[in-house]
Design a protein around this motif. Structure first.
Motif, mmCIF file in Angstrom:
data_model
loop_
_atom_site.group_PDB
_atom_site.id
_atom_site.type_symbol
_atom_site.label_atom_id
_atom_site.label_comp_id
_atom_site.label_asym_id
_atom_site.label_seq_id
_atom_site.Cartn_x
_atom_site.Cartn_y
_atom_site.Cartn_z
ATOM 1 N N ASN A 102 0.858 -1.155 0.000
ATOM 2 C CA ASN A 102 0.000 0.000 0.000
ATOM 3 C C ASN A 102 0.905 1.218 0.000
ATOM 4 O O ASN A 102 1.535 1.546 0.991
ATOM 5 C CB ASN A 102 -0.882 -0.051 1.262
ATOM 6 N N THR A 103 1.004 1.865 -1.136
ATOM 7 C CA THR A 103 1.943 2.977 -1.244
ATOM 8 C C THR A 103 1.458 4.205 -0.473
ATOM 9 O O THR A 103 2.174 5.167 -0.332
ATOM 10 C CB THR A 103 2.179 3.367 -2.713
ATOM 11 N N GLU A 104 0.198 4.152 0.022
ATOM 12 C CA GLU A 104 -0.290 5.258 0.842
ATOM 13 C C GLU A 104 0.506 5.324 2.155
ATOM 14 O O GLU A 104 0.695 6.374 2.732
ATOM 15 C CB GLU A 104 -1.782 5.074 1.165
ATOM 16 N N ARG A 105 0.867 4.147 2.638
ATOM 17 C CA ARG A 105 1.704 4.133 3.846
ATOM 18 C C ARG A 105 3.063 4.654 3.431
ATOM 19 O O ARG A 105 3.680 4.145 2.520
ATOM 20 C CB ARG A 105 1.876 2.701 4.356
ATOM 21 N N ASN A 106 3.532 5.674 4.127
ATOM 22 C CA ASN A 106 4.762 6.247 3.602
ATOM 23 C C ASN A 106 5.993 5.492 4.093
ATOM 24 O O ASN A 106 5.944 4.624 4.953
ATOM 25 C CB ASN A 106 4.831 7.749 3.887
ATOM 26 N N TYR A 107 7.066 5.884 3.486
ATOM 27 C CA TYR A 107 8.385 5.306 3.687
ATOM 28 C C TYR A 107 8.740 5.234 5.173
ATOM 29 O O TYR A 107 9.144 4.203 5.679
ATOM 30 C CB TYR A 107 9.329 6.247 2.938
ATOM 31 N N SER A 108 8.533 6.349 5.886
ATOM 32 C CA SER A 108 8.999 6.372 7.281
ATOM 33 C C SER A 108 8.139 5.464 8.169
ATOM 34 O O SER A 108 8.645 4.856 9.104
ATOM 35 C CB SER A 108 9.012 7.798 7.825
ATOM 36 N N GLU A 109 6.852 5.363 7.846
ATOM 37 C CA GLU A 109 6.010 4.434 8.622
ATOM 38 C C GLU A 109 6.478 2.997 8.424
ATOM 39 O O GLU A 109 6.529 2.210 9.367
ATOM 40 C CB GLU A 109 4.542 4.550 8.176
ATOM 41 N N LYS A 110 6.811 2.675 7.172
ATOM 42 C CA LYS A 110 7.272 1.312 6.888
ATOM 43 C C LYS A 110 8.599 1.044 7.586
ATOM 44 O O LYS A 110 8.833 -0.057 8.100
ATOM 45 C CB LYS A 110 7.407 1.101 5.381
ATOM 46 N N LEU A 111 9.466 2.048 7.604
ATOM 47 C CA LEU A 111 10.752 1.886 8.302
ATOM 48 C C LEU A 111 10.542 1.643 9.790
ATOM 49 O O LEU A 111 11.242 0.831 10.405
ATOM 50 C CB LEU A 111 11.614 3.139 8.110
ATOM 51 N N LYS A 112 9.566 2.356 10.359
ATOM 52 C CA LYS A 112 9.264 2.173 11.792
ATOM 53 C C LYS A 112 8.834 0.734 12.067
ATOM 54 O O LYS A 112 9.244 0.126 13.053
ATOM 55 C CB LYS A 112 8.152 3.138 12.227
ATOM 56 N N ASP A 113 7.985 0.194 11.182
ATOM 57 C CA ASP A 113 7.552 -1.205 11.345
ATOM 58 C C ASP A 113 8.750 -2.144 11.314
ATOM 59 O O ASP A 113 8.827 -3.102 12.085
ATOM 60 C CB ASP A 113 6.585 -1.607 10.213
ATOM 61 N N ILE A 114 9.676 -1.861 10.410
ATOM 62 C CA ILE A 114 10.875 -2.696 10.284
ATOM 63 C C ILE A 114 11.715 -2.581 11.550
ATOM 64 O O ILE A 114 12.216 -3.580 12.084
ATOM 65 C CB ILE A 114 11.669 -2.299 9.011
ATOM 66 N N GLU A 115 11.855 -1.357 12.064
ATOM 67 C CA GLU A 115 12.620 -1.151 13.314
ATOM 68 C C GLU A 115 12.013 -1.942 14.466
ATOM 69 O O GLU A 115 12.724 -2.557 15.254
ATOM 70 C CB GLU A 115 12.656 0.335 13.673
ATOM 71 N N THR A 116 10.687 -1.925 14.539
ATOM 72 C CA THR A 116 10.006 -2.649 15.609
ATOM 73 C C THR A 116 10.327 -4.140 15.542
ATOM 74 O O THR A 116 10.647 -4.762 16.558
ATOM 75 C CB THR A 116 8.474 -2.439 15.502
ATOM 76 N N LEU A 117 10.263 -4.697 14.333
ATOM 77 C CA LEU A 117 10.571 -6.122 14.172
ATOM 78 C C LEU A 117 12.039 -6.409 14.465
ATOM 79 O O LEU A 117 12.379 -7.425 15.080
ATOM 80 C CB LEU A 117 10.256 -6.574 12.743
ATOM 81 N N ALA A 118 12.904 -5.491 14.029
ATOM 82 C CA ALA A 118 14.350 -5.722 14.153
ATOM 83 C C ALA A 118 14.794 -5.751 15.610
ATOM 84 O O ALA A 118 15.766 -6.405 15.960
ATOM 85 C CB ALA A 118 15.122 -4.648 13.381
ATOM 86 N N ILE B 150 16.197 -11.659 -0.439
ATOM 87 C CA ILE B 150 15.245 -10.899 -1.244
ATOM 88 C C ILE B 150 15.380 -11.480 -2.645
ATOM 89 O O ILE B 150 16.391 -11.270 -3.313
ATOM 90 C CB ILE B 150 15.601 -9.391 -1.242
ATOM 91 N N CYS B 151 14.397 -12.273 -3.059
ATOM 92 C CA CYS B 151 14.514 -12.991 -4.338
ATOM 93 C C CYS B 151 14.066 -12.108 -5.504
ATOM 94 O O CYS B 151 13.214 -11.239 -5.342
ATOM 95 C CB CYS B 151 13.696 -14.278 -4.296
ATOM 96 N N PRO B 152 14.643 -12.344 -6.680
ATOM 97 C CA PRO B 152 14.406 -11.470 -7.828
ATOM 98 C C PRO B 152 12.974 -11.557 -8.349
ATOM 99 O O PRO B 152 12.420 -12.653 -8.473
ATOM 100 C CB PRO B 152 15.396 -11.974 -8.878
ATOM 101 N N LEU C 221 10.850 -2.361 0.989
ATOM 102 C CA LEU C 221 10.528 -2.226 2.421
ATOM 103 C C LEU C 221 9.525 -3.299 2.847
ATOM 104 O O LEU C 221 9.688 -3.923 3.898
ATOM 105 C CB LEU C 221 9.962 -0.829 2.708
ATOM 106 N N ASP C 222 8.506 -3.528 2.028
ATOM 107 C CA ASP C 222 7.524 -4.578 2.338
ATOM 108 C C ASP C 222 8.192 -5.956 2.353
ATOM 109 O O ASP C 222 7.895 -6.795 3.200
ATOM 110 C CB ASP C 222 6.386 -4.591 1.303
ATOM 111 N N GLY C 223 9.087 -6.169 1.395
ATOM 112 C CA GLY C 223 9.814 -7.439 1.322
ATOM 113 C C GLY C 223 10.641 -7.676 2.574
ATOM 114 O O GLY C 223 10.641 -8.775 3.144
ATOM 115 N N LEU C 224 11.343 -6.617 3.015
ATOM 116 C CA LEU C 224 12.146 -6.721 4.240
ATOM 117 C C LEU C 224 11.261 -7.021 5.441
ATOM 118 O O LEU C 224 11.606 -7.834 6.300
ATOM 119 C CB LEU C 224 12.900 -5.402 4.485
ATOM 120 N N TYR C 225 10.108 -6.342 5.486
ATOM 121 C CA TYR C 225 9.172 -6.543 6.594
ATOM 122 C C TYR C 225 8.764 -8.023 6.664
ATOM 123 O O TYR C 225 8.802 -8.640 7.726
ATOM 124 C CB TYR C 225 7.938 -5.648 6.405
#
Lengths: 76, 362
Positions: free
Chosen positions: B5-21, B189-191, B225-229
Protein backbone atom coordinates in the motif's frame (compact mmCIF):
# COMPACT_ATOMS: atom_id res chain seq x y z
CA UNK A 1 18.20 -2.14 -21.65
CA UNK A 2 18.46 -3.54 -18.20
CA UNK A 3 18.77 -7.27 -17.92
CA UNK A 4 16.19 -8.03 -15.28
CA UNK A 5 13.80 -5.18 -15.82
CA UNK A 6 10.36 -5.69 -17.29
CA UNK A 7 8.06 -2.80 -18.08
CA UNK A 8 4.25 -2.74 -18.15
CA UNK A 9 2.65 -2.01 -21.51
CA UNK A 10 -0.97 -2.07 -22.64
CA UNK A 11 -1.84 -4.28 -25.60
CA UNK A 12 -3.44 -2.26 -28.40
CA UNK A 13 -3.81 -5.00 -30.99
CA UNK A 14 -2.62 -8.51 -31.66
CA UNK A 15 -1.64 -10.31 -34.85
CA UNK A 16 -0.87 -13.97 -34.23
CA UNK A 17 2.13 -14.14 -31.88
CA UNK A 18 2.88 -10.43 -32.28
CA UNK A 19 1.24 -7.46 -30.58
CA UNK A 20 1.38 -3.68 -30.69
CA UNK A 21 1.72 -2.35 -27.15
CA UNK A 22 1.63 1.19 -25.79
CA UNK A 23 2.56 3.07 -22.68
CA UNK A 24 2.72 6.86 -22.21
CA UNK A 25 2.35 7.35 -25.96
CA UNK A 26 5.27 5.04 -26.72
CA UNK A 27 4.33 2.11 -28.94
CA UNK A 28 6.28 -1.06 -29.59
CA UNK A 29 5.95 -4.28 -31.51
CA UNK A 30 6.43 -7.21 -29.20
CA UNK A 31 5.91 -10.96 -29.12
CA UNK A 32 3.17 -12.47 -26.98
CA UNK A 33 4.33 -16.05 -27.62
CA UNK A 34 4.99 -16.49 -23.88
CA UNK A 35 1.61 -15.02 -22.83
CA UNK A 36 -0.82 -16.34 -25.47
CA UNK A 37 -3.76 -15.58 -23.14
CA UNK A 38 -3.14 -11.81 -23.43
CA UNK A 39 -5.77 -9.84 -25.34
CA UNK A 40 -6.12 -6.23 -26.53
CA UNK A 41 -6.74 -4.02 -23.48
CA UNK A 42 -4.65 -6.25 -21.17
CA UNK A 43 -1.51 -5.02 -19.47
CA UNK A 44 1.61 -7.16 -19.78
CA UNK A 45 5.13 -7.01 -18.36
CA UNK A 46 7.50 -6.71 -21.30
CA UNK A 47 11.10 -7.88 -21.10
CA UNK A 48 13.48 -7.73 -24.07
CA UNK A 49 10.72 -7.56 -26.67
CA UNK A 50 8.53 -10.31 -25.20
CA UNK A 51 5.55 -10.18 -22.85
CA UNK A 52 6.40 -12.44 -19.90
CA UNK A 53 3.39 -11.90 -17.60
CA UNK A 54 -0.15 -10.54 -17.69
CA UNK A 55 -0.92 -7.95 -14.99
CA UNK A 56 -3.94 -5.97 -13.89
CA UNK A 57 -4.26 -2.32 -14.86
CA UNK A 58 -4.07 -0.68 -11.45
CA UNK A 59 -0.88 -2.55 -10.67
CA UNK A 60 0.60 -1.68 -14.05
CA UNK A 61 0.13 2.04 -13.43
CA UNK A 62 1.82 1.74 -10.06
CA UNK A 63 4.78 -0.05 -11.62
CA UNK A 64 5.26 2.66 -14.23
CA UNK A 65 6.29 5.22 -11.63
CA UNK A 66 9.19 3.02 -10.65
CA UNK A 67 10.30 2.42 -14.20
CA UNK A 68 10.67 6.15 -14.76
CA UNK A 69 12.76 6.45 -11.60
CA UNK A 70 15.01 3.54 -12.53
CA UNK A 71 15.38 4.79 -16.07
CA UNK A 72 16.64 8.13 -14.72
CA UNK A 73 18.95 6.33 -12.32
CA UNK A 74 20.58 4.25 -15.01
CA UNK A 75 21.68 7.25 -17.08
CA UNK A 76 25.35 8.00 -16.57
CA UNK B 1 0.62 -3.97 8.60
CA UNK B 2 -1.25 -3.64 5.33
CA UNK B 3 1.15 -4.72 2.66
CA UNK B 4 1.59 -3.31 -0.78
CA UNK B 5 0.00 0.00 0.00
CA UNK B 6 1.94 2.98 -1.24
CA UNK B 7 -0.29 5.26 0.84
CA UNK B 8 1.70 4.13 3.85
CA UNK B 9 4.76 6.25 3.60
CA UNK B 10 8.39 5.31 3.69
CA UNK B 11 9.00 6.37 7.28
CA UNK B 12 6.01 4.43 8.62
CA UNK B 13 7.27 1.31 6.89
CA UNK B 14 10.75 1.89 8.30
CA UNK B 15 9.26 2.17 11.79
CA UNK B 16 7.55 -1.20 11.34
CA UNK B 17 10.88 -2.70 10.28
CA UNK B 18 12.62 -1.15 13.31
CA UNK B 19 10.01 -2.65 15.61
CA UNK B 20 10.57 -6.12 14.17
CA UNK B 21 14.35 -5.72 14.15
CA UNK B 22 14.43 -4.96 17.89
CA UNK B 23 13.74 -8.59 18.72
CA UNK B 24 16.39 -9.99 16.37
CA UNK B 25 20.14 -10.64 16.50
CA UNK B 26 22.36 -9.22 13.73
CA UNK B 27 21.06 -10.55 10.41
CA UNK B 28 22.44 -10.43 6.86
CA UNK B 29 19.97 -10.31 4.00
CA UNK B 30 21.11 -10.81 0.43
CA UNK B 31 19.45 -9.39 -2.65
CA UNK B 32 20.13 -11.29 -5.87
CA UNK B 33 18.95 -8.97 -8.59
CA UNK B 34 20.82 -6.05 -10.10
CA UNK B 35 17.65 -3.96 -10.21
CA UNK B 36 17.22 -4.45 -6.46
CA UNK B 37 20.86 -3.46 -5.96
CA UNK B 38 20.24 -0.22 -7.85
CA UNK B 39 16.96 0.54 -6.05
CA UNK B 40 18.52 -0.07 -2.62
CA UNK B 41 21.47 2.15 -3.54
CA UNK B 42 19.30 4.97 -4.86
CA UNK B 43 17.03 5.00 -1.84
CA UNK B 44 19.90 5.18 0.65
CA UNK B 45 18.17 2.35 2.51
CA UNK B 46 21.40 0.87 3.94
CA UNK B 47 22.06 4.05 5.88
CA UNK B 48 18.65 4.18 7.53
CA UNK B 49 18.03 0.54 8.41
CA UNK B 50 18.56 -0.58 12.03
CA UNK B 51 22.20 -1.47 12.79
CA UNK B 52 21.46 -5.18 13.12
CA UNK B 53 20.00 -5.46 9.60
CA UNK B 54 22.71 -5.76 6.97
CA UNK B 55 21.90 -5.85 3.26
CA UNK B 56 24.45 -7.47 0.98
CA UNK B 57 24.47 -7.80 -2.78
CA UNK B 58 24.78 -11.23 -4.33
CA UNK B 59 25.33 -12.61 -7.85
CA UNK B 60 22.29 -10.83 -9.28
CA UNK B 61 23.76 -9.11 -12.31
CA UNK B 62 24.04 -11.47 -15.29
CA UNK B 63 26.67 -9.34 -16.97
CA UNK B 64 28.81 -9.39 -13.81
CA UNK B 65 28.74 -13.18 -13.40
CA UNK B 66 29.64 -13.78 -17.06
CA UNK B 67 33.02 -15.48 -16.99
CA UNK B 68 36.16 -14.26 -18.75
CA UNK B 69 36.25 -17.57 -20.62
CA UNK B 70 32.90 -16.67 -22.20
CA UNK B 71 33.83 -13.05 -22.86
CA UNK B 72 37.11 -14.06 -24.53
CA UNK B 73 35.21 -16.61 -26.62
CA UNK B 74 32.81 -14.08 -28.08
CA UNK B 75 35.56 -11.50 -28.56
CA UNK B 76 37.42 -14.11 -30.62
CA UNK B 77 34.24 -14.73 -32.58
CA UNK B 78 33.86 -11.00 -33.24
CA UNK B 79 37.17 -11.06 -35.16
CA UNK B 80 35.62 -13.35 -37.77
CA UNK B 81 34.73 -11.19 -40.76
CA UNK B 82 31.71 -13.38 -41.58
CA UNK B 83 30.21 -12.84 -38.14
CA UNK B 84 27.87 -10.12 -36.94
CA UNK B 85 27.56 -10.12 -33.17
CA UNK B 86 24.07 -9.18 -31.98
CA UNK B 87 24.13 -8.17 -28.33
CA UNK B 88 22.32 -6.34 -25.58
CA UNK B 89 24.11 -3.04 -24.92
CA UNK B 90 25.03 -4.19 -21.41
CA UNK B 91 27.92 -6.27 -22.74
CA UNK B 92 29.66 -3.63 -24.87
CA UNK B 93 32.06 -2.36 -22.23
CA UNK B 94 32.63 -5.53 -20.22
CA UNK B 95 36.34 -6.34 -20.26
CA UNK B 96 37.56 -9.87 -20.92
CA UNK B 97 41.25 -10.61 -20.76
CA UNK B 98 41.65 -9.24 -24.29
CA UNK B 99 39.63 -6.04 -24.49
CA UNK B 100 35.93 -5.32 -24.96
CA UNK B 101 33.27 -5.59 -27.66
CA UNK B 102 33.38 -1.81 -27.96
CA UNK B 103 37.10 -1.93 -28.74
CA UNK B 104 36.52 -4.76 -31.23
CA UNK B 105 33.79 -2.71 -32.91
CA UNK B 106 36.09 0.30 -33.25
CA UNK B 107 38.58 -2.01 -34.97
CA UNK B 108 35.97 -2.96 -37.55
CA UNK B 109 34.23 -5.95 -35.98
CA UNK B 110 30.54 -6.36 -36.81
CA UNK B 111 28.79 -5.65 -33.51
CA UNK B 112 25.14 -4.58 -33.45
CA UNK B 113 23.22 -3.65 -30.29
CA UNK B 114 19.73 -5.16 -30.23
CA UNK B 115 16.93 -4.81 -27.72
CA UNK B 116 15.46 -8.23 -28.31
CA UNK B 117 16.12 -11.54 -30.04
CA UNK B 118 13.39 -10.53 -32.52
CA UNK B 119 15.79 -7.86 -33.80
CA UNK B 120 18.64 -10.36 -33.90
CA UNK B 121 16.51 -12.66 -36.08
CA UNK B 122 15.72 -9.76 -38.41
CA UNK B 123 19.42 -8.97 -38.62
CA UNK B 124 20.03 -12.55 -39.75
CA UNK B 125 17.34 -12.50 -42.42
CA UNK B 126 18.56 -9.11 -43.69
CA UNK B 127 22.19 -10.25 -43.86
CA UNK B 128 22.14 -13.67 -45.55
CA UNK B 129 25.86 -13.45 -46.38
CA UNK B 130 26.79 -13.15 -42.72
CA UNK B 131 26.50 -15.34 -39.67
CA UNK B 132 24.54 -13.55 -36.95
CA UNK B 133 25.44 -14.67 -33.43
CA UNK B 134 23.24 -13.52 -30.57
CA UNK B 135 25.05 -13.27 -27.24
CA UNK B 136 22.69 -14.98 -24.83
CA UNK B 137 23.42 -13.47 -21.45
CA UNK B 138 20.89 -13.40 -18.65
CA UNK B 139 18.97 -15.41 -16.11
CA UNK B 140 15.61 -17.16 -16.36
CA UNK B 141 13.87 -13.91 -17.38
CA UNK B 142 15.85 -13.61 -20.60
CA UNK B 143 16.55 -17.24 -21.47
CA UNK B 144 13.02 -18.02 -22.77
CA UNK B 145 13.33 -15.18 -25.30
CA UNK B 146 16.57 -16.68 -26.63
CA UNK B 147 14.95 -20.13 -26.73
CA UNK B 148 12.01 -18.77 -28.74
CA UNK B 149 14.39 -17.16 -31.23
CA UNK B 150 16.06 -20.52 -31.85
CA UNK B 151 12.70 -22.24 -32.35
CA UNK B 152 11.73 -19.44 -34.74
CA UNK B 153 15.03 -19.59 -36.65
CA UNK B 154 14.56 -23.32 -37.13
CA UNK B 155 10.97 -22.95 -38.33
CA UNK B 156 11.98 -20.18 -40.76
CA UNK B 157 15.00 -22.18 -41.96
CA UNK B 158 17.26 -19.28 -40.98
CA UNK B 159 20.59 -21.09 -41.23
CA UNK B 160 22.77 -18.07 -40.52
CA UNK B 161 21.44 -17.44 -36.98
CA UNK B 162 22.90 -18.91 -33.82
CA UNK B 163 22.99 -18.18 -30.10
CA UNK B 164 26.03 -18.29 -27.83
CA UNK B 165 24.25 -19.38 -24.67
CA UNK B 166 25.84 -18.01 -21.51
CA UNK B 167 22.49 -18.13 -19.70
CA UNK B 168 22.63 -18.93 -16.03
CA UNK B 169 20.12 -20.02 -13.40
CA UNK B 170 19.60 -18.25 -10.08
CA UNK B 171 18.65 -21.10 -7.69
CA UNK B 172 21.88 -23.12 -8.25
CA UNK B 173 23.89 -19.99 -7.40
CA UNK B 174 21.94 -19.67 -4.13
CA UNK B 175 22.74 -23.29 -3.42
CA UNK B 176 26.43 -22.67 -4.13
CA UNK B 177 26.43 -19.71 -1.72
CA UNK B 178 24.62 -21.64 1.01
CA UNK B 179 26.75 -24.76 0.52
CA UNK B 180 29.96 -22.74 0.65
CA UNK B 181 28.90 -21.12 3.91
CA UNK B 182 31.73 -18.55 3.93
CA UNK B 183 29.17 -15.75 3.97
CA UNK B 184 26.65 -15.66 6.80
CA UNK B 185 23.24 -15.34 5.17
CA UNK B 186 19.97 -15.20 7.08
CA UNK B 187 17.45 -14.49 4.34
CA UNK B 188 17.00 -13.64 0.68
CA UNK B 189 15.24 -10.90 -1.24
CA UNK B 190 14.51 -12.99 -4.34
CA UNK B 191 14.41 -11.47 -7.83
CA UNK B 192 11.01 -10.36 -9.14
CA UNK B 193 11.24 -11.03 -12.85
CA UNK B 194 13.26 -14.24 -12.63
CA UNK B 195 10.44 -15.47 -10.39
CA UNK B 196 7.85 -14.27 -12.93
CA UNK B 197 9.17 -17.19 -14.98
CA UNK B 198 10.19 -19.79 -12.40
CA UNK B 199 7.60 -19.21 -9.65
CA UNK B 200 8.25 -20.24 -6.05
CA UNK B 201 9.10 -23.95 -6.12
CA UNK B 202 12.77 -23.68 -7.24
CA UNK B 203 13.49 -21.75 -4.01
CA UNK B 204 11.87 -24.34 -1.75
CA UNK B 205 15.20 -25.95 -0.85
CA UNK B 206 16.43 -22.64 0.57
CA UNK B 207 13.60 -22.64 3.11
CA UNK B 208 13.39 -26.37 3.75
CA UNK B 209 17.02 -27.52 3.73
CA UNK B 210 18.78 -24.37 4.82
CA UNK B 211 15.98 -22.83 6.91
CA UNK B 212 16.39 -19.40 5.30
CA UNK B 213 13.37 -17.20 4.64
CA UNK B 214 12.85 -15.93 1.08
CA UNK B 215 10.64 -13.13 -0.19
CA UNK B 216 10.12 -12.57 -3.91
CA UNK B 217 10.13 -8.81 -4.07
CA UNK B 218 9.22 -6.03 -6.52
CA UNK B 219 11.44 -3.15 -7.51
CA UNK B 220 9.99 -0.01 -5.98
CA UNK B 221 11.46 1.07 -2.69
CA UNK B 222 8.03 0.44 -1.16
CA UNK B 223 8.22 -3.12 -2.47
CA UNK B 224 11.66 -3.59 -0.95
CA UNK B 225 10.53 -2.23 2.42
CA UNK B 226 7.52 -4.58 2.34
CA UNK B 227 9.81 -7.44 1.32
CA UNK B 228 12.15 -6.72 4.24
CA UNK B 229 9.17 -6.54 6.59
CA UNK B 230 7.98 -9.98 5.46
CA UNK B 231 11.49 -11.41 5.83
CA UNK B 232 11.95 -10.05 9.35
CA UNK B 233 8.47 -11.27 10.25
CA UNK B 234 9.45 -14.80 9.19
CA UNK B 235 12.61 -14.51 11.26
CA UNK B 236 10.70 -13.29 14.32
CA UNK B 237 8.28 -16.19 13.97
CA UNK B 238 11.14 -18.68 13.39
CA UNK B 239 9.68 -19.56 10.01
CA UNK B 240 11.38 -20.17 6.69
CA UNK B 241 9.15 -20.12 3.64
CA UNK B 242 8.84 -18.51 0.22
CA UNK B 243 6.63 -15.41 0.38
CA UNK B 244 5.60 -13.40 -2.66
CA UNK B 245 5.53 -9.66 -2.03
CA UNK B 246 5.57 -8.91 -5.78
CA UNK B 247 2.04 -10.19 -6.34
CA UNK B 248 1.47 -8.05 -9.43
CA UNK B 249 4.36 -9.70 -11.29
CA UNK B 250 4.57 -13.25 -9.98
CA UNK B 251 2.19 -16.17 -9.82
CA UNK B 252 3.24 -19.06 -7.53
CA UNK B 253 3.56 -21.28 -10.59
CA UNK B 254 5.48 -18.66 -12.58
CA UNK B 255 5.06 -18.81 -16.35
CA UNK B 256 4.82 -22.49 -17.39
CA UNK B 257 4.84 -21.66 -21.11
CA UNK B 258 8.13 -19.79 -20.75
CA UNK B 259 9.61 -22.68 -18.78
CA UNK B 260 8.47 -25.23 -21.35
CA UNK B 261 10.02 -23.10 -24.11
CA UNK B 262 13.33 -22.98 -22.20
CA UNK B 263 13.22 -26.71 -21.62
CA UNK B 264 12.51 -27.43 -25.27
CA UNK B 265 15.69 -25.72 -26.41
CA UNK B 266 18.04 -25.88 -23.42
CA UNK B 267 19.38 -28.53 -21.07
CA UNK B 268 21.15 -27.66 -17.85
CA UNK B 269 24.89 -28.12 -17.49
CA UNK B 270 27.85 -27.17 -15.32
CA UNK B 271 29.13 -23.68 -16.16
CA UNK B 272 31.66 -21.17 -14.92
CA UNK B 273 30.55 -18.13 -12.94
CA UNK B 274 32.84 -15.23 -12.17
CA UNK B 275 33.88 -15.49 -8.55
CA UNK B 276 32.37 -18.93 -8.03
CA UNK B 277 34.11 -21.14 -10.56
CA UNK B 278 31.97 -24.05 -11.77
CA UNK B 279 28.45 -24.32 -10.35
CA UNK B 280 26.79 -27.69 -11.12
CA UNK B 281 23.73 -27.57 -13.39
CA UNK B 282 23.61 -23.79 -13.28
CA UNK B 283 23.88 -23.02 -16.98
CA UNK B 284 21.74 -23.55 -20.04
CA UNK B 285 23.29 -25.41 -22.98
CA UNK B 286 21.50 -25.71 -26.31
CA UNK B 287 20.15 -29.22 -26.87
CA UNK B 288 21.53 -31.54 -29.55
CA UNK B 289 18.42 -31.21 -31.76
CA UNK B 290 19.12 -27.47 -32.06
CA UNK B 291 22.89 -27.79 -32.48
CA UNK B 292 22.77 -25.96 -35.84
CA UNK B 293 21.76 -22.86 -33.87
CA UNK B 294 24.36 -23.30 -31.15
CA UNK B 295 27.25 -20.89 -31.75
CA UNK B 296 29.56 -22.86 -29.47
CA UNK B 297 29.13 -25.91 -31.73
CA UNK B 298 29.06 -23.97 -34.99
CA UNK B 299 32.26 -22.08 -34.26
CA UNK B 300 33.96 -24.61 -31.96
CA UNK B 301 34.12 -22.33 -28.94
CA UNK B 302 36.20 -23.78 -26.12
CA UNK B 303 34.43 -24.48 -22.87
CA UNK B 304 37.29 -25.60 -20.63
CA UNK B 305 36.64 -25.06 -16.96
CA UNK B 306 40.25 -24.32 -16.03
CA UNK B 307 40.58 -20.80 -17.15
CA UNK B 308 42.34 -18.26 -15.04
CA UNK B 309 42.55 -14.63 -15.93
CA UNK B 310 45.30 -12.86 -14.00
CA UNK B 311 43.12 -9.77 -13.81
CA UNK B 312 40.80 -11.60 -11.47
CA UNK B 313 43.57 -11.84 -8.91
CA UNK B 314 43.61 -8.09 -8.30
CA UNK B 315 39.96 -7.30 -9.04
CA UNK B 316 37.55 -8.13 -6.20
CA UNK B 317 34.47 -8.61 -8.41
CA UNK B 318 34.46 -12.33 -7.61
CA UNK B 319 34.36 -11.79 -3.85
CA UNK B 320 31.83 -8.98 -4.25
CA UNK B 321 29.49 -11.27 -6.23
CA UNK B 322 29.64 -13.80 -3.38
CA UNK B 323 28.91 -11.15 -0.76
CA UNK B 324 32.37 -11.69 0.82
CA UNK B 325 33.36 -8.08 0.19
CA UNK B 326 31.50 -4.83 -0.31
CA UNK B 327 32.62 -2.70 -3.25
CA UNK B 328 34.38 -0.16 -1.03
CA UNK B 329 36.52 -2.99 0.36
CA UNK B 330 38.10 -3.48 -3.09
CA UNK B 331 41.51 -1.81 -3.47
CA UNK B 332 40.63 -0.62 -6.99
CA UNK B 333 37.27 0.95 -6.08
CA UNK B 334 37.10 4.66 -7.02
CA UNK B 335 40.80 4.65 -7.84
CA UNK B 336 41.73 2.45 -10.76
CA UNK B 337 38.10 1.40 -11.21
CA UNK B 338 35.36 3.96 -11.88
CA UNK B 339 32.25 3.92 -14.10
CA UNK B 340 34.10 5.91 -16.76
CA UNK B 341 37.14 3.67 -16.57
CA UNK B 342 35.83 0.36 -15.27
CA UNK B 343 38.27 -2.39 -14.41
CA UNK B 344 35.82 -5.12 -13.51
CA UNK B 345 32.30 -6.08 -14.64
CA UNK B 346 30.61 -5.06 -11.38
CA UNK B 347 31.56 -1.48 -12.23
CA UNK B 348 30.81 -1.77 -15.96
CA UNK B 349 27.25 -2.93 -15.63
CA UNK B 350 24.72 -0.33 -14.51
CA UNK B 351 23.26 -3.11 -12.39
CA UNK B 352 26.57 -4.08 -10.83
CA UNK B 353 27.12 -3.67 -7.10
CA UNK B 354 30.20 -1.47 -7.65
CA UNK B 355 28.37 0.87 -10.03
CA UNK B 356 25.51 1.18 -7.53
CA UNK B 357 27.88 1.85 -4.62
CA UNK B 358 29.90 4.35 -6.64
CA UNK B 359 26.82 6.35 -7.50
CA UNK B 360 24.94 6.19 -4.24
CA UNK B 361 26.89 4.84 -1.32
CA UNK B 362 30.55 5.76 -1.62
Amino acid sequence: MSMCLAVPFKIISTDGEMAVVEVNGLTQNISIALTPEALPGDWVLVHAGYAIHKIDEAEAKETLKLWEEIHEASQY
Amino acid sequence: MKLHNTERNYSEKLKDIETLARGLPAVSIMEICGTHTMAIGRSGLRRVLPDNIRLISGPGCPVCVTHDREIDNYLELAKDKRVIIATFGDLLRVPGSKGTLNAARSQGAGVVVVYSTLEALRLASNNPDHEVVFLGVGFETTAPTAALSIIQAKSQGLGNYSVYSMHKLVPPALEALLCDGSVKLDGFICPGHVSTIIGTSPYTFVAEQYKKPCVITGFEIHDILDGLYLLLLQMRQNKAKIDIQYIRGVKPDGNPIARKTMDTVFRTGDVLWRGFGVIPNSGLHIREEYRDYDASVKFGLAMDHHYINEKEAICSCGDILKGLKTPNECDLFKGLCTPLNPFGPCMVSTEGACAAYYRYEA
